[in-house]
Design an enzyme around this catalytic site. Structure first.
Site, PDB file in Angstrom:
ATOM      1  N   SER A 188       0.681  -0.784  -0.065  1.00 42.91           N
ATOM      2  CA  SER A 188      -0.232   0.374   0.136  1.00 42.91           C
ATOM      3  C   SER A 188       0.826   0.893   0.265  1.00 42.91           C
ATOM      4  O   SER A 188       2.160   1.225   0.823  1.00 42.91           O
ATOM      5  CB  SER A 188      -0.742   0.674   1.489  1.00 42.91           C
ATOM      6  OG  SER A 188      -0.411  -0.377   2.579  1.00 42.91           O
ATOM      7  N   ASP A 202      -1.091  15.354  15.607  1.00 46.29           N
ATOM      8  CA  ASP A 202       0.650  16.131  16.809  1.00 46.29           C
ATOM      9  C   ASP A 202       0.004  17.657  17.400  1.00 46.29           C
ATOM     10  O   ASP A 202      -0.648  18.361  16.490  1.00 46.29           O
ATOM     11  CB  ASP A 202       2.048  16.330  15.439  1.00 46.29           C
ATOM     12  CG  ASP A 202       2.395  15.278  14.953  1.00 46.29           C
ATOM     13  OD1 ASP A 202       2.745  14.416  16.487  1.00 46.29           O
ATOM     14  OD2 ASP A 202       3.236  14.940  14.779  1.00 46.29           O
ATOM     15  N   HIS A 241       3.252  -1.334   3.743  1.00 51.80           N
ATOM     16  CA  HIS A 241       2.549  -0.189   3.786  1.00 51.80           C
ATOM     17  C   HIS A 241       3.975   1.272   3.398  1.00 51.80           C
ATOM     18  O   HIS A 241       4.896   1.475   4.255  1.00 51.80           O
ATOM     19  CB  HIS A 241       2.198   1.146   4.887  1.00 51.80           C
ATOM     20  CG  HIS A 241       1.123   2.368   4.659  1.00 51.80           C
ATOM     21  ND1 HIS A 241      -0.290   2.299   3.598  1.00 51.80           N
ATOM     22  CD2 HIS A 241       0.958   3.501   5.036  1.00 51.80           C
ATOM     23  CE1 HIS A 241      -0.333   3.398   4.296  1.00 51.80           C
ATOM     24  NE2 HIS A 241       0.298   3.764   4.823  1.00 51.80           N
ATOM     25  N   GLU A 285       1.022   5.431   0.492  1.00 52.99           N
ATOM     26  CA  GLU A 285       0.797   6.734   1.424  1.00 52.99           C
ATOM     27  C   GLU A 285       1.300   8.178   0.610  1.00 52.99           C
ATOM     28  O   GLU A 285       2.637   8.280   0.456  1.00 52.99           O
ATOM     29  CB  GLU A 285       1.724   6.636   2.389  1.00 52.99           C
ATOM     30  CG  GLU A 285       0.596   8.185   3.401  1.00 52.99           C
ATOM     31  CD  GLU A 285       0.602   7.923   5.116  1.00 52.99           C
ATOM     32  OE1 GLU A 285       0.814   6.798   5.922  1.00 52.99           O
ATOM     33  OE2 GLU A 285       1.223   8.700   5.841  1.00 52.99           O
ATOM     34  N   PHE A 334      13.097  13.662   9.548  1.00 54.33           N
ATOM     35  CA  PHE A 334      11.824  12.924  10.092  1.00 54.33           C
ATOM     36  C   PHE A 334      11.996  11.946  11.058  1.00 54.33           C
ATOM     37  O   PHE A 334      11.519  12.413  11.965  1.00 54.33           O
ATOM     38  CB  PHE A 334      11.461  12.296   8.683  1.00 54.33           C
ATOM     39  CG  PHE A 334      10.880  12.798   7.674  1.00 54.33           C
ATOM     40  CD1 PHE A 334      10.279  14.068   7.529  1.00 54.33           C
ATOM     41  CD2 PHE A 334      10.784  11.832   6.429  1.00 54.33           C
ATOM     42  CE1 PHE A 334       9.483  14.539   6.568  1.00 54.33           C
ATOM     43  CE2 PHE A 334       9.886  12.979   5.587  1.00 54.33           C
ATOM     44  CZ  PHE A 334       9.710  14.207   5.552  1.00 54.33           C
TER      45      PHE A 334
HETATM   46  P1  FAD Z   1      -2.357   8.516  20.758  1.00 53.42           P
HETATM   47  O1  FAD Z   1      -2.245   7.065  19.962  1.00 53.42           O
HETATM   48  O2  FAD Z   1      -3.465   8.917  21.018  1.00 53.42           O
HETATM   49  O3  FAD Z   1      -1.400   8.276  21.390  1.00 53.42           O
HETATM   50  C1  FAD Z   1      -0.703   9.824  21.548  1.00 53.42           C
HETATM   51  C2  FAD Z   1       0.627   9.492  22.360  1.00 53.42           C
HETATM   52  O4  FAD Z   1      -0.758   9.531  24.036  1.00 53.42           O
HETATM   53  C3  FAD Z   1       0.913   8.330  22.991  1.00 53.42           C
HETATM   54  O5  FAD Z   1       2.928   8.900  23.486  1.00 53.42           O
HETATM   55  C4  FAD Z   1      -0.150   7.053  23.748  1.00 53.42           C
HETATM   56  O6  FAD Z   1       1.289   6.331  24.341  1.00 53.42           O
HETATM   57  C5  FAD Z   1      -0.243   8.157  24.664  1.00 53.42           C
HETATM   58  N1  FAD Z   1      -2.041   7.878  25.429  1.00 53.42           N
HETATM   59  C6  FAD Z   1      -2.359   7.538  24.371  1.00 53.42           C
HETATM   60  N2  FAD Z   1      -2.876   6.969  25.557  1.00 53.42           N
HETATM   61  C7  FAD Z   1      -2.950   7.502  26.590  1.00 53.42           C
HETATM   62  C8  FAD Z   1      -4.073   7.806  27.602  1.00 53.42           C
HETATM   63  N3  FAD Z   1      -5.051   6.841  28.205  1.00 53.42           N
HETATM   64  N4  FAD Z   1      -3.607   8.043  28.785  1.00 53.42           N
HETATM   65  C9  FAD Z   1      -2.524   8.441  28.642  1.00 53.42           C
HETATM   66  N5  FAD Z   1      -1.336   8.525  27.647  1.00 53.42           N
HETATM   67  C10 FAD Z   1      -2.246   8.318  26.680  1.00 53.42           C
HETATM   68  N6  FAD Z   1      -0.127  13.144  12.018  1.00 53.42           N
HETATM   69  C11 FAD Z   1      -1.369  13.743  10.962  1.00 53.42           C
HETATM   70  O7  FAD Z   1      -1.762  15.130  10.848  1.00 53.42           O
HETATM   71  N7  FAD Z   1      -1.873  13.504   9.940  1.00 53.42           N
HETATM   72  C12 FAD Z   1      -1.771  12.192   9.144  1.00 53.42           C
HETATM   73  O8  FAD Z   1      -2.423  12.095   8.425  1.00 53.42           O
HETATM   74  C13 FAD Z   1      -1.186  10.918  10.070  1.00 53.42           C
HETATM   75  N8  FAD Z   1      -1.070   9.908   9.558  1.00 53.42           N
HETATM   76  C14 FAD Z   1      -0.108   9.177  10.734  1.00 53.42           C
HETATM   77  C15 FAD Z   1       0.132   7.892   9.572  1.00 53.42           C
HETATM   78  C16 FAD Z   1       0.560   6.632  10.557  1.00 53.42           C
HETATM   79  C17 FAD Z   1       0.827   5.213   9.985  1.00 53.42           C
HETATM   80  C18 FAD Z   1       1.773   7.023  11.628  1.00 53.42           C
HETATM   81  C19 FAD Z   1       2.511   5.865  12.584  1.00 53.42           C
HETATM   82  C20 FAD Z   1       2.141   8.599  11.637  1.00 53.42           C
HETATM   83  C21 FAD Z   1       0.748   8.899  11.265  1.00 53.42           C
HETATM   84  N9  FAD Z   1       0.578  10.680  11.614  1.00 53.42           N
HETATM   85  C22 FAD Z   1       0.369  11.649  11.505  1.00 53.42           C
HETATM   86  C23 FAD Z   1       0.811  10.910  13.136  1.00 53.42           C
HETATM   87  C24 FAD Z   1       0.586  11.374  14.518  1.00 53.42           C
HETATM   88  O9  FAD Z   1      -0.363  11.866  14.042  1.00 53.42           O
HETATM   89  C25 FAD Z   1       1.277  11.266  15.811  1.00 53.42           C
HETATM   90  O10 FAD Z   1       2.821   9.979  15.820  1.00 53.42           O
HETATM   91  C26 FAD Z   1       0.280  11.844  16.522  1.00 53.42           C
HETATM   92  O11 FAD Z   1       1.726  12.152  17.451  1.00 53.42           O
HETATM   93  C27 FAD Z   1       0.196  10.541  17.488  1.00 53.42           C
HETATM   94  O12 FAD Z   1      -1.192  10.196  16.644  1.00 53.42           O
HETATM   95  P2  FAD Z   1      -1.523   9.284  17.249  1.00 53.42           P
HETATM   96  O13 FAD Z   1      -3.336   8.815  16.755  1.00 53.42           O
HETATM   97  O14 FAD Z   1      -0.742   7.708  17.585  1.00 53.42           O
HETATM   98  O15 FAD Z   1      -2.237   9.443  19.284  1.00 53.42           O
END
Ligand code: FAD
Length: 290
Positions: free
Chosen positions: A15, A109, A269, A17, A219
């Site tokens: 896939s 982020d 991916h 991206e 990055f």
């Molecule tokens: P989460 O899963 O919410 O985690 C964020 C942080 O909070 C982690 O440190 C986790 O350990 C902590 N955490 C989670 N739950 C809890 C809890 N209940 N209590 C305390 N701490 C907690 N960014 C973009 O802006 N746009 C995109 O399209 C995009 N695509 C991505 C695609 C992939 C495959 C990846 C790997 C990353 C992508 N990102 C994107 C980056 C991503 O948004 C960042 O890495 C962001 O900082 C974390 O998002 P997450 O969904 O993993 O967050």
């Protein structure tokens, strides 16, 4: 097609991206890239959601366009940044109405200038909350999410990060895609720890072929991925020869992918950065080998 149905170690899918370009010329160039990659028969492609939630319309429009015009399954990314739950529901409704079946749900982020993530009033703090929201609403999406073999940059420990990932998956995720990594040992160790923690969904490795060393250094500083010493030294030696950097990056990623496939990953991916040549060379070589 639901992506969970095409993640199968006995027939792994490739896939690709993309990110939504800012200009019409950028969009035209991206659509050419998609056309160039189409003969590789990707299982799906995905379009990111711009930092700060800035590309809502462009992400929705692009996935819709790609799916309609090429027939390739297109997944939209969606982040919590800057959105209330009502706004998120609107985006999801638009995706649903456009026939998009797969969404990658993320927290996103912190916006530029902020060091910690603060949700807007009426928004979500973690991706887990967004997953739960989508499952509670009347949607039938296949849901993906992000995971971090080397640990998320904000996390205190990899154990905590894994606990949070388990909660996110249990809230209703069908599969996860990893942050980019250049050393497969991180991925294999992560999968082992995730399985021990009871995370049983497919874990798709995310691979970024290096085509520009400065860009990769930027990055990796942001996402915390380690560049193995040997690769870093090789890159340093050729960093002023763009073709040699690409050759080295493609060779490294191809070897990574061959090992991942040999050890039974459900798919790979590729972070394409909207360019086709490196990904075409790698997937071409991998397909030629089978
Ligand atoms: P989460 O899963 O919410 O985690 C964020 C942080 O909070 C982690 O440190 C986790 O350990 C902590 N955490 C989670 N739950 C809890 C809890 N209940 N209590 C305390 N701490 C907690 N960014 C973009 O802006 N746009 C995109 O399209 C995009 N695509 C991505 C695609 C992939 C495959 C990846 C790997 C990353 C992508 N990102 C994107 C980056 C991503 O948004 C960042 O890495 C962001 O900082 C974390 O998002 P997450 O969904 O993993 O967050």
């Amino acid at each position: 097609m639901k992506i969970r149905n095409c993640l199968n170690p006995s027939k792994p899918s490739f896939s690709f991206e993309f990110f939504p370009p800012k200009t019409d010329a950028g969009v035209a160039s991206l659509l050419r890239t998609v056309e160039e990659l189409a003969p590789l028969e990707p299982g799906f492609v995905s379009v990111t959601y711009g930092a700060g939630g800035s590309t809502r319309d462009r992400t929705v429009d692009l996935v819709t366009h790609i799916k309609e015009k090429t027939g390739i399954e297109a997944m939209a990314h969606l982040t919590c940044v800057g959105h209330t739950r009502d706004e998120l529901r609107d985006v999801l409704r638009r995706l649903d109405a456009a026939g998009i079946e797969n969404v990658l749900l993320l927290r996103g982020d912190p916006p530029q200038g902020q060091t910690t993530f603060e949700p807007v009033p009426g928004g979500f703090r973690y991706a887990e909350e967004l997953v739960r929201f989508v499952r509670e609403e009347d949607f039938n999406f296949c849901l993906g999410g992000a995971c971090y073999p080397e640990g998320h940059v904000e996390t205190a420990s990899r154990e905590d990060d894994l606990k949070h990932l388990k909660a996110k998956v249990d809230a209703g995720m069908d599969f996860v895609v990893t942050q980019l990594f250049f050393d497969n040992a991180f991925y294999f160790d992560f999968v082992e720890r995730a399985r021990r923690a009871g995370i049983n969904v497919p874990i798709v490795p995310g691979i970024m072929p290096i085509t520009n060393y400065e860009q990769v250094q930027r990055f990796t500083r942001m996402c915390g991925a380690t560049v193995p010493m040997r690769l870093a030294l090789q890159m340093e030696r050729v960093k002023d020869q763009p073709d040699a950097v690409v050759q080295l990056g493609v060779a490294h990623a191809t070897v990574q992918c061959m090992e991942l496939l040999a050890r039974g990953v459900p798919g790979i991916h590729f972070y394409t950065l909207n360019k086709s040549p490196a990904t075409r060379m790698i997937v071409g070589a991998l397909k030629g080998r089978s």
